[in-house]
Write an enzyme that holds these catalytic residues in place. Sequence first.
Site, short mmCIF file in Angstrom:
data_model
loop_
_atom_site.label_atom_id
_atom_site.label_comp_id
_atom_site.label_asym_id
_atom_site.label_seq_id
_atom_site.Cartn_x
_atom_site.Cartn_y
_atom_site.Cartn_z
N HIS A 61 11.64 -22.19 -7.19
CA HIS A 61 10.52 -21.59 -7.93
C HIS A 61 10.14 -20.24 -7.32
O HIS A 61 9.90 -19.27 -8.04
CB HIS A 61 9.28 -22.49 -7.87
CG HIS A 61 9.40 -23.80 -8.55
ND1 HIS A 61 9.10 -24.98 -7.91
CD2 HIS A 61 9.76 -24.13 -9.81
CE1 HIS A 61 9.26 -25.98 -8.76
NE2 HIS A 61 9.69 -25.49 -9.93
N LYS A 81 0.71 -37.53 -17.12
CA LYS A 81 1.49 -37.56 -15.89
C LYS A 81 0.56 -37.47 -14.69
O LYS A 81 -0.33 -36.63 -14.64
CB LYS A 81 2.46 -36.37 -15.83
CG LYS A 81 3.76 -36.58 -16.54
CD LYS A 81 4.65 -35.38 -16.28
CE LYS A 81 6.10 -35.72 -16.39
NZ LYS A 81 6.94 -34.56 -16.12
N ARG A 91 18.76 -23.49 -13.86
CA ARG A 91 19.66 -23.94 -12.80
C ARG A 91 21.06 -24.25 -13.31
O ARG A 91 22.01 -24.18 -12.55
CB ARG A 91 19.08 -25.20 -12.12
CG ARG A 91 17.79 -24.94 -11.38
CD ARG A 91 17.18 -26.23 -10.94
NE ARG A 91 16.79 -26.98 -12.15
CZ ARG A 91 16.21 -28.16 -12.13
NH1 ARG A 91 15.97 -28.78 -11.01
NH2 ARG A 91 15.88 -28.76 -13.26
N SER A 103 11.68 -30.29 -7.97
CA SER A 103 10.50 -30.90 -7.35
C SER A 103 10.65 -32.41 -7.28
O SER A 103 10.31 -33.04 -6.27
CB SER A 103 9.23 -30.54 -8.12
OG SER A 103 8.98 -29.16 -8.05
#
Length: 158
Positions: free
Chosen positions: A16, A40, A89, A126
């Site tokens: 990040h 969440k 990514r 993460s």
Amino acid sequence: MKAVCPGSFDPVTLGHVDVVRRAAAMFDELVVAVAVNPNKQGLFTVDERRELLDATFVDLPNVSTAAFSGLLVDWCSEQGVGVIAKGLRSDTDYAYELPMAQMNRHLTGVDTVFLTADPAHTFVSSSLVKEVARGGGDVSAFLTTRVHDALQGRLGSR
């Protein structure tokens, strides 16, 4: 031009950091926006994530943080943000992000800029960092010292 780099950042990784620093060099103003998802439960609260982001980017005067809920493009319209900056990514990320970018442009005209990840960070997420840390693995190579300390404090030193 004002841009946003959105994400959950739970916690912020060096991947990040790389994307945000590169995006900050491209835009006059960059807002790192933490997504609030009431469905969440994050490891860190939204305020804690923003504090870690603020500390991480304290040396970049054109970077600020915010939190948003709902549709990102609605928030962008409210805040006068014209571009979304996202890190990719892999081709899997691209396949996931492309339809959202196209829908966002259709809904509000907000464009998305994709920045490819530094190869050193393509496998880092993460979620994976938290999983490895919970299992007692050393994740210090993927986080700033401050974020690593916060993560260890949250999980309890192992």
